[in-house]
Design an enzyme around this catalytic site. Structure first.
Site, PDB file in Angstrom:
ATOM      1  N   SER A   9     -53.586 -17.306  57.221  1.00  0.00           N
ATOM      2  CA  SER A   9     -53.108 -18.643  57.584  1.00  0.00           C
ATOM      3  C   SER A   9     -53.014 -18.783  59.097  1.00  0.00           C
ATOM      4  O   SER A   9     -52.288 -18.040  59.765  1.00  0.00           O
ATOM      5  CB  SER A   9     -51.734 -18.892  56.972  1.00  0.00           C
ATOM      6  OG  SER A   9     -51.179 -20.058  57.550  1.00  0.00           O
ATOM      7  N   HIS A  34     -57.093 -20.110  55.817  1.00  0.00           N
ATOM      8  CA  HIS A  34     -56.083 -21.006  55.239  1.00  0.00           C
ATOM      9  C   HIS A  34     -55.552 -21.945  56.320  1.00  0.00           C
ATOM     10  O   HIS A  34     -55.054 -21.508  57.355  1.00  0.00           O
ATOM     11  CB  HIS A  34     -54.951 -20.163  54.654  1.00  0.00           C
ATOM     12  CG  HIS A  34     -53.958 -20.930  53.840  1.00  0.00           C
ATOM     13  ND1 HIS A  34     -54.190 -21.321  52.536  1.00  0.00           N
ATOM     14  CD2 HIS A  34     -52.715 -21.383  54.144  1.00  0.00           C
ATOM     15  CE1 HIS A  34     -53.128 -21.958  52.070  1.00  0.00           C
ATOM     16  NE2 HIS A  34     -52.219 -22.026  53.030  1.00  0.00           N
ATOM     17  N   ASP A  36     -52.985 -24.997  57.015  1.00  0.00           N
ATOM     18  CA  ASP A  36     -51.798 -25.676  56.489  1.00  0.00           C
ATOM     19  C   ASP A  36     -51.631 -27.052  57.126  1.00  0.00           C
ATOM     20  O   ASP A  36     -51.449 -27.164  58.335  1.00  0.00           O
ATOM     21  CB  ASP A  36     -50.549 -24.832  56.767  1.00  0.00           C
ATOM     22  CG  ASP A  36     -50.497 -23.596  55.888  1.00  0.00           C
ATOM     23  OD1 ASP A  36     -50.530 -23.756  54.656  1.00  0.00           O
ATOM     24  OD2 ASP A  36     -50.434 -22.479  56.438  1.00  0.00           O
ATOM     25  N   MET A  38     -49.288 -30.273  57.278  1.00  0.00           N
ATOM     26  CA  MET A  38     -47.918 -30.719  56.970  1.00  0.00           C
ATOM     27  C   MET A  38     -47.648 -32.050  57.659  1.00  0.00           C
ATOM     28  O   MET A  38     -48.047 -32.246  58.808  1.00  0.00           O
ATOM     29  CB  MET A  38     -46.899 -29.692  57.468  1.00  0.00           C
ATOM     30  CG  MET A  38     -47.151 -28.284  56.952  1.00  0.00           C
ATOM     31  SD  MET A  38     -45.801 -27.186  57.416  1.00  0.00           S
ATOM     32  CE  MET A  38     -46.473 -25.594  56.933  1.00  0.00           C
ATOM     33  N   HIS A  67     -54.668 -26.484  52.691  1.00  0.00           N
ATOM     34  CA  HIS A  67     -53.446 -26.602  51.884  1.00  0.00           C
ATOM     35  C   HIS A  67     -52.683 -27.837  52.348  1.00  0.00           C
ATOM     36  O   HIS A  67     -52.083 -27.831  53.421  1.00  0.00           O
ATOM     37  CB  HIS A  67     -52.623 -25.315  52.077  1.00  0.00           C
ATOM     38  CG  HIS A  67     -51.309 -25.295  51.366  1.00  0.00           C
ATOM     39  ND1 HIS A  67     -50.344 -24.334  51.619  1.00  0.00           N
ATOM     40  CD2 HIS A  67     -50.784 -26.103  50.398  1.00  0.00           C
ATOM     41  CE1 HIS A  67     -49.287 -24.554  50.845  1.00  0.00           C
ATOM     42  NE2 HIS A  67     -49.522 -25.626  50.103  1.00  0.00           N
ATOM     43  N   MET A  69     -49.753 -30.110  52.435  1.00  0.00           N
ATOM     44  CA  MET A  69     -48.324 -30.263  52.136  1.00  0.00           C
ATOM     45  C   MET A  69     -47.924 -31.641  52.641  1.00  0.00           C
ATOM     46  O   MET A  69     -47.213 -31.793  53.639  1.00  0.00           O
ATOM     47  CB  MET A  69     -47.525 -29.142  52.823  1.00  0.00           C
ATOM     48  CG  MET A  69     -47.648 -27.817  52.085  1.00  0.00           C
ATOM     49  SD  MET A  69     -47.225 -26.422  53.127  1.00  0.00           S
ATOM     50  CE  MET A  69     -48.768 -26.216  53.988  1.00  0.00           C
ATOM     51  N   MET A 139     -46.532 -21.161  45.280  1.00  0.00           N
ATOM     52  CA  MET A 139     -45.785 -20.936  46.531  1.00  0.00           C
ATOM     53  C   MET A 139     -44.727 -19.866  46.290  1.00  0.00           C
ATOM     54  O   MET A 139     -43.937 -19.970  45.342  1.00  0.00           O
ATOM     55  CB  MET A 139     -45.117 -22.222  47.005  1.00  0.00           C
ATOM     56  CG  MET A 139     -46.063 -23.277  47.568  1.00  0.00           C
ATOM     57  SD  MET A 139     -47.138 -22.724  48.901  1.00  0.00           S
ATOM     58  CE  MET A 139     -45.954 -22.225  50.158  1.00  0.00           C
ATOM     59  N   ASP A 174     -48.794 -17.759  48.284  1.00  0.00           N
ATOM     60  CA  ASP A 174     -48.643 -18.145  49.694  1.00  0.00           C
ATOM     61  C   ASP A 174     -47.165 -18.107  50.061  1.00  0.00           C
ATOM     62  O   ASP A 174     -46.357 -18.832  49.472  1.00  0.00           O
ATOM     63  CB  ASP A 174     -49.216 -19.568  49.857  1.00  0.00           C
ATOM     64  CG  ASP A 174     -49.170 -20.089  51.278  1.00  0.00           C
ATOM     65  OD1 ASP A 174     -48.813 -19.326  52.197  1.00  0.00           O
ATOM     66  OD2 ASP A 174     -49.503 -21.281  51.460  1.00  0.00           O
TER      67      ASP A 174
HETATM   68  C1  DX5 Z   1     -45.926 -22.189  54.432  1.00  0.00           C
HETATM   69  C2  DX5 Z   1     -47.433 -22.171  54.482  1.00  0.00           C
HETATM   70  C3  DX5 Z   1     -48.011 -20.830  54.536  1.00  0.00           C
HETATM   71  C4  DX5 Z   1     -47.603 -19.998  55.730  1.00  0.00           C
HETATM   72  C5  DX5 Z   1     -47.421 -18.603  55.235  1.00  0.00           C
HETATM   73  O1  DX5 Z   1     -45.458 -23.397  53.989  1.00  0.00           O
HETATM   74  O2  DX5 Z   1     -47.980 -22.832  53.367  1.00  0.00           O
HETATM   75  O3  DX5 Z   1     -49.409 -20.843  54.417  1.00  0.00           O
HETATM   76  O4  DX5 Z   1     -48.518 -20.005  56.779  1.00  0.00           O
HETATM   77  O5  DX5 Z   1     -46.894 -17.834  56.247  1.00  0.00           O
HETATM   78  P1  DX5 Z   1     -46.355 -16.359  56.013  1.00  0.00           P
HETATM   79  O6  DX5 Z   1     -47.475 -15.546  55.449  1.00  0.00           O
HETATM   80  O7  DX5 Z   1     -45.955 -15.935  57.374  1.00  0.00           O
HETATM   81  O8  DX5 Z   1     -45.203 -16.451  55.065  1.00  0.00           O
HETATM   82 ZN    ZN Z   2     -50.169 -22.556  53.005  1.00  0.00          ZN
END
Ligand code: DX5
Ligand code: ZN
Length: 213
Positions: A9, A34, A36, A38, A67, A69, A139, A174
């Site tokens: 990620s 990956h 993310d 948000m 991903h 969110m 998750m 994740d």
């Molecule tokens: C959190 C993200 C993850 C995050 C994971 O909401 O969806 O992808 O980057 O980070 P680590 O591996 O550090 O928990």
């Molecule tokens: Zn993620």
């Protein structure tokens, strides 16, 4: 034994040196990247959007594992597909009854469709989608931030999902994934691992990725 898909990620990368940090994991044998997304509504944090995904696409050959969110994910499938996403995962909690249509929308664009559940959502809730989705993302932390502690009760959802799907379904985890928690998840039936902090904060990224397999 089937290969486990490792998807580092970039949330834990240095955004001022994104190309450098993407090449680091690409050269270290990552399978996917990956990304993310948000929106500050579905989760309290805000990250990046379509223009950044478009730029990332130009500098890496890794499949982009996007991903979402975000609220109203249905409105953003087409833009992220056009930007170069290869896999798009949305949250069931943001889509509810629209989930079926969103999966079809993603697949019609020629991409893999993932549906994700937060820690408090039971896997039975998405039972109807296990046959049509390409991936389920379980998750293992509350979504929103990297570097949180792995919630083992979330990994306990994996066997139910595996038992109620075909073997083609990718089960991704994740949040809080490291060599120890990866092993737990793989034993329960996961075959794709997202890791942010564990990969990017390690002194030897090659070894960190290898240790997850
Ligand atoms: C959190 C993200 C993850 C995050 C994971 O909401 O969806 O992808 O980057 O980070 P680590 O591996 O550090 O928990
Ligand atoms: Zn993620």
């Amino acid at each position: 034994m089937k290969k486990v898909i490792i998807s580092p990620s970039i949330l834990s990368a240095d955004f001022a040196n994104l190309e450098r940090d993407i090449k680091l994991v690409e050269n270290a044998g990552a399978d996917w990247l990956h990304v993310d997304i948000m929106d500050g509504h579905f989760v309290p944090n805000i990250t990046i959007g379509v223009p950044v995904v478009k730029s990332i696409k130009k500098i890496t050959n890794l499949p982009l594992d996007v991903h979402l969110m975000i609220e109203n994910p249905d409105k953003y499938i087409q833009p992220f597909a056009a930007a170069g996403a290869d896999i798009i995962t949305f949250h069931y909690e943001a889509a509810n009854e629209k989930s079926f249509d969103i999966i079809k929308q993603i697949q019609s664009a020629g991409l893999k469709a993932g549906i994700s559940i937060k820690p408090k959502t039971h896997p039975e809730t998405i039972k109807d989608f296990l046959d049509i989705a390409d991936m389920v993302l379980v998750m293992t932390v509350e979504p929103g931030f990297g570097g949180q502690k792995f919630m083992s009760n979330c990994a306990d959802k994996i066997p139910y999902i595996r038992e109620n799907s075909t073997e083609n379904l990718i089960i991704q985890v994740d949040g809080g994934i490291n060599a120890d928690t990866a092993k737990i998840c793989i034993e329960k039936g996961a075959n794709s691992l997202v890791a942010g902090n564990y990969v990017y904060k390690s002194a030897d990224i090659n070894a960190a990725i290898q240790s997850l397999r």
